[in-house]
Motif scaffolding. Sequence first.
Motif, PDB file in Angstrom:
ATOM      1  N   LEU A   1       1.968  -5.271  14.166  1.00  0.00           N
ATOM      2  CA  LEU A   1       1.150  -5.347  12.962  1.00  0.00           C
ATOM      3  C   LEU A   1       0.480  -4.009  12.673  1.00  0.00           C
ATOM      4  CD1 LEU A   1      -0.288  -8.883  13.614  1.00  0.00           C
ATOM      5  CD2 LEU A   1       0.784  -8.198  11.456  1.00  0.00           C
ATOM      6  N   GLN A   2      -0.073  -3.385  13.701  1.00  0.00           N
ATOM      7  CA  GLN A   2      -0.730  -2.101  13.485  1.00  0.00           C
ATOM      8  C   GLN A   2       0.276  -1.040  13.036  1.00  0.00           C
ATOM      9  OE1 GLN A   2      -2.590   0.026  16.871  1.00  0.00           O
ATOM     10  NE2 GLN A   2      -4.432   0.094  15.596  1.00  0.00           N
ATOM     11  N   LYS A   3       1.434  -1.001  13.662  1.00  0.00           N
ATOM     12  CA  LYS A   3       2.468  -0.036  13.256  1.00  0.00           C
ATOM     13  C   LYS A   3       2.914  -0.267  11.818  1.00  0.00           C
ATOM     14  CE  LYS A   3       4.255   0.783  17.924  1.00  0.00           C
ATOM     15  NZ  LYS A   3       5.364   0.506  18.882  1.00  0.00           N
ATOM     16  N   ALA A   4       2.865  -1.519  11.378  1.00  0.00           N
ATOM     17  CA  ALA A   4       3.269  -1.828  10.004  1.00  0.00           C
ATOM     18  C   ALA A   4       2.207  -1.451   8.990  1.00  0.00           C
ATOM     19  CB  ALA A   4       3.591  -3.316   9.887  1.00  0.00           C
ATOM     20  N   GLY A   5       0.970  -1.166   9.454  1.00  0.00           N
ATOM     21  CA  GLY A   5      -0.097  -0.760   8.542  1.00  0.00           C
ATOM     22  C   GLY A   5      -1.287  -1.678   8.490  1.00  0.00           C
ATOM     23  N   SER A   6      -1.401  -2.598   9.442  1.00  0.00           N
ATOM     24  CA  SER A   6      -2.516  -3.550   9.463  1.00  0.00           C
ATOM     25  C   SER A   6      -3.609  -3.060  10.408  1.00  0.00           C
ATOM     26  CB  SER A   6      -2.022  -4.925   9.930  1.00  0.00           C
ATOM     27  OG  SER A   6      -3.083  -5.866   9.968  1.00  0.00           O
ATOM     28  N   PRO A   7      -4.815  -2.727   9.905  1.00  0.00           N
ATOM     29  CA  PRO A   7      -5.913  -2.328  10.794  1.00  0.00           C
ATOM     30  C   PRO A   7      -6.332  -3.495  11.692  1.00  0.00           C
ATOM     31  CG  PRO A   7      -6.395  -1.794   8.494  1.00  0.00           C
ATOM     32  CD  PRO A   7      -5.202  -2.698   8.490  1.00  0.00           C
ATOM     33  N   LEU A   8      -6.671  -3.189  12.937  1.00  0.00           N
ATOM     34  CA  LEU A   8      -7.034  -4.215  13.905  1.00  0.00           C
ATOM     35  C   LEU A   8      -8.541  -4.285  14.093  1.00  0.00           C
ATOM     36  CD1 LEU A   8      -4.369  -3.571  16.703  1.00  0.00           C
ATOM     37  CD2 LEU A   8      -4.250  -5.182  14.785  1.00  0.00           C
ATOM     38  N   SER A   9      -9.053  -5.494  14.131  1.00  0.00           N
ATOM     39  CA  SER A   9     -10.448  -5.747  14.495  1.00  0.00           C
ATOM     40  C   SER A   9     -10.458  -6.848  15.535  1.00  0.00           C
ATOM     41  CB  SER A   9     -11.271  -6.135  13.262  1.00  0.00           C
ATOM     42  OG  SER A   9     -10.705  -7.258  12.602  1.00  0.00           O
ATOM     43  N   LEU A  10     -11.657  -7.171  16.031  1.00  0.00           N
ATOM     44  CA  LEU A  10     -11.777  -8.115  17.148  1.00  0.00           C
ATOM     45  C   LEU A  10     -12.872  -9.130  16.873  1.00  0.00           C
ATOM     46  CD1 LEU A  10     -11.610  -5.422  19.967  1.00  0.00           C
ATOM     47  CD2 LEU A  10      -9.818  -7.098  19.458  1.00  0.00           C
TER      48      LEU A  10
ATOM     49  N   ALA B   1       0.873 -14.279   0.144  1.00  0.00           N
ATOM     50  CA  ALA B   1       1.317 -13.143  -0.660  1.00  0.00           C
ATOM     51  C   ALA B   1       1.662 -13.579  -2.078  1.00  0.00           C
ATOM     52  CB  ALA B   1       2.512 -12.472   0.004  1.00  0.00           C
ATOM     53  N   ASP B   2       2.339 -14.702  -2.205  1.00  0.00           N
ATOM     54  CA  ASP B   2       2.752 -15.193  -3.519  1.00  0.00           C
ATOM     55  C   ASP B   2       1.571 -15.571  -4.397  1.00  0.00           C
ATOM     56  OD1 ASP B   2       5.367 -14.821  -2.798  1.00  0.00           O
ATOM     57  OD2 ASP B   2       5.779 -16.948  -2.383  1.00  0.00           O
ATOM     58  N   HIS B   3       0.417 -15.863  -3.780  1.00  0.00           N
ATOM     59  CA  HIS B   3      -0.759 -16.274  -4.561  1.00  0.00           C
ATOM     60  C   HIS B   3      -1.853 -15.204  -4.579  1.00  0.00           C
ATOM     61  CE1 HIS B   3       0.482 -20.420  -5.463  1.00  0.00           C
ATOM     62  NE2 HIS B   3       1.145 -20.337  -4.335  1.00  0.00           N
ATOM     63  N   GLY B   4      -1.482 -13.976  -4.266  1.00  0.00           N
ATOM     64  CA  GLY B   4      -2.393 -12.853  -4.443  1.00  0.00           C
ATOM     65  C   GLY B   4      -3.498 -12.750  -3.432  1.00  0.00           C
ATOM     66  N   VAL B   5      -3.305 -13.324  -2.254  1.00  0.00           N
ATOM     67  CA  VAL B   5      -4.376 -13.319  -1.251  1.00  0.00           C
ATOM     68  C   VAL B   5      -4.361 -12.054  -0.402  1.00  0.00           C
ATOM     69  CG1 VAL B   5      -5.315 -14.520   0.769  1.00  0.00           C
ATOM     70  CG2 VAL B   5      -4.480 -15.830  -1.193  1.00  0.00           C
ATOM     71  N   LEU B   6      -3.194 -11.515  -0.107  1.00  0.00           N
ATOM     72  CA  LEU B   6      -3.124 -10.339   0.756  1.00  0.00           C
ATOM     73  C   LEU B   6      -3.636  -9.091   0.025  1.00  0.00           C
ATOM     74  CD1 LEU B   6       0.328 -10.823   2.521  1.00  0.00           C
ATOM     75  CD2 LEU B   6      -1.917 -11.754   3.135  1.00  0.00           C
ATOM     76  N   GLY B   7      -4.154  -8.139   0.798  1.00  0.00           N
ATOM     77  CA  GLY B   7      -4.670  -6.899   0.218  1.00  0.00           C
ATOM     78  C   GLY B   7      -5.584  -6.198   1.189  1.00  0.00           C
ATOM     79  N   PRO B   8      -6.041  -4.997   0.856  1.00  0.00           N
ATOM     80  CA  PRO B   8      -6.821  -4.189   1.811  1.00  0.00           C
ATOM     81  C   PRO B   8      -8.195  -4.747   2.146  1.00  0.00           C
ATOM     82  CG  PRO B   8      -6.642  -3.083  -0.315  1.00  0.00           C
ATOM     83  CD  PRO B   8      -5.708  -4.244  -0.361  1.00  0.00           C
ATOM     84  N   ARG B   9      -8.750  -5.649   1.325  1.00  0.00           N
ATOM     85  CA  ARG B   9     -10.030  -6.266   1.679  1.00  0.00           C
ATOM     86  C   ARG B   9      -9.843  -7.602   2.376  1.00  0.00           C
ATOM     87  NH1 ARG B   9     -11.689  -3.863  -3.009  1.00  0.00           N
ATOM     88  NH2 ARG B   9     -11.195  -5.694  -4.264  1.00  0.00           N
ATOM     89  N   THR B  10      -8.588  -7.988   2.616  1.00  0.00           N
ATOM     90  CA  THR B  10      -8.281  -9.258   3.271  1.00  0.00           C
ATOM     91  C   THR B  10      -8.000  -9.025   4.750  1.00  0.00           C
ATOM     92  OG1 THR B  10      -7.367 -10.170   1.232  1.00  0.00           O
ATOM     93  CG2 THR B  10      -6.716 -11.238   3.288  1.00  0.00           C
ATOM     94  N   THR B  11      -8.454  -9.954   5.577  1.00  0.00           N
ATOM     95  CA  THR B  11      -8.169  -9.931   7.012  1.00  0.00           C
ATOM     96  C   THR B  11      -7.588 -11.268   7.419  1.00  0.00           C
ATOM     97  OG1 THR B  11      -9.955  -8.361   7.503  1.00  0.00           O
ATOM     98  CG2 THR B  11      -9.177  -9.732   9.326  1.00  0.00           C
TER      99      THR B  11
ATOM    100  N   ALA C   1       0.691  -4.557   2.614  1.00  0.00           N
ATOM    101  CA  ALA C   1      -0.484  -4.849   1.792  1.00  0.00           C
ATOM    102  C   ALA C   1      -1.767  -4.264   2.374  1.00  0.00           C
ATOM    103  CB  ALA C   1      -0.644  -6.361   1.628  1.00  0.00           C
ATOM    104  N   SER C   2      -1.668  -3.589   3.528  1.00  0.00           N
ATOM    105  CA  SER C   2      -2.846  -3.069   4.250  1.00  0.00           C
ATOM    106  C   SER C   2      -3.842  -4.162   4.578  1.00  0.00           C
ATOM    107  CB  SER C   2      -3.533  -1.949   3.451  1.00  0.00           C
ATOM    108  OG  SER C   2      -2.647  -0.867   3.251  1.00  0.00           O
ATOM    109  N   THR C   3      -3.345  -5.387   4.729  1.00  0.00           N
ATOM    110  CA  THR C   3      -4.189  -6.511   5.149  1.00  0.00           C
ATOM    111  C   THR C   3      -4.514  -6.365   6.629  1.00  0.00           C
ATOM    112  OG1 THR C   3      -3.296  -8.006   3.479  1.00  0.00           O
ATOM    113  CG2 THR C   3      -4.214  -9.010   5.463  1.00  0.00           C
ATOM    114  N   GLY C   4      -5.765  -6.577   6.986  1.00  0.00           N
ATOM    115  CA  GLY C   4      -6.190  -6.417   8.368  1.00  0.00           C
ATOM    116  C   GLY C   4      -5.783  -7.595   9.241  1.00  0.00           C
ATOM    117  N   THR C   5      -5.894  -7.367  10.544  1.00  0.00           N
ATOM    118  CA  THR C   5      -5.650  -8.408  11.540  1.00  0.00           C
ATOM    119  C   THR C   5      -6.844  -8.457  12.488  1.00  0.00           C
ATOM    120  OG1 THR C   5      -3.241  -8.143  11.493  1.00  0.00           O
ATOM    121  CG2 THR C   5      -4.208  -9.126  13.484  1.00  0.00           C
TER     122      THR C   5
END
Length: 445
Positions: free
Chosen positions: A306-315, A254-264, A282-286
């Motif tokens: 994680l999902q409740k916090a706003g992180s979309p889940l993939s597999l 987070a401190d180095h700008g890595v998290l975000g909606p296009r990040t998983t 940050a809407s970062t995926g998991t």
Amino acid sequence: MPLTTYWLEHAWLGTYAEPGVALEAADGRITAVRTGVDAPPPGAVVLRGFTVPGLANAHSHAFHRALRGTVQVGSGTFWTWREVMYGVAQRLTPDSYFALARAVYAEMALAGVTAVGEFHYLHHGPGGTPYADPNAMGEALIAAAREAGIRITLLDTAYLSAGFGAAPEHHQLRFSDGTAERWAERAGALKDRDGVRIGAAIHSVRAVPADQLSTVARWAEERRAPLHVHLSEQTAENEACHAAHGVTPTRLLADHGVLGPRTTGVHNTHMTDADIALVGSASTGTCMCPTTERDLADGIGPATALQKAGSPLSLGSDSHAVIDLLEEARAMELNERLRTHIRGHWTAAALLRAASADGHAALGWSDAGALEPGALADFTTIALDTVRTAGPLPRLAPETAVFAASAADVRHVVVGGRTVVRDGVHVSVPDAAGALADAIAALRD
């Protein structure tokens, strides 16, 4: 590509199973979806069973498939497993990697996978010497996916350090470009093309020095490309990060700008409440990889939180202990039941979404993962008449698919309107088992 009409005996239209659906496709995309079609229209391709959007395998290391069976012998940890993995990595060449990956991606297609996210860090020759084409290994993976008939997001991975600034060890020299700037220069030569997306990955906070994390993040941001990272897979990684930087891996990213909606974040297993809040806000995926996480004794990640916090889940199938996205979906729910002693954390529809639409979105294929006009014509049909799936009412097909079916029940796969698997046989790699056996045998000492 001419218009093709498919008649789907049962289809998943987002939240429910619909009987009798006529789907039309042209030029690789779905052009129409009609419900209430009780019988196949004249000339239609008949797909009996339960048709769902193509499955997305959001996390793959193709060469790990050569470890199946071998690393299950005896005991050990993730770290002892890693030593065996290094041995296989040392023996691969562009040609042998192509042969192995083609067979692995054919196995994925047979399991209903229509897109793969390949977390690719095996870049150079033995000792770290670049090939004449510095992206020869990545291009071999792209060619393999094309021949196997599936889409690929090549997540070209920065892997620069043996751990928090330490120089790469001997086995890691093939992975390293030396600096993030040189990684970016090499990866920048890779280009999107039909069926191919180029993304980026940070192997882990231990493998990319903190002062170079932002270089990788900027590269992905400038290209609006997916960015993936192994995150808090091991408690030892968390402890080492604390020792080096005084913060968790999530906080460091987070401190180095890595998290975000296009990040998983891949795994996200050992996270604090503050980490979970950072990822979600940050809407970062998991990307959960339950079959690998249990095979390596990594632990059960906080997927529900994680999902409740706003992180979309993939597999993802990750190390390919098995390649079965239905099992990954099922395992995510069943793991949570074991952890909490409570059933029913996700509906079958939610698990199918993680395996399809949300997985594709994590890989940069936002126009895939749904049976609707305008979407890519990528879909998978699961048999409802096998010993595993026979019996339940058709309206329960989503539950049957997720909680009873396996990769062995995949009957048909279509990618971009082209049939890749027909009646359980891969069209272009009909002897996928033989291809796997030959490719893996060629890598043995």
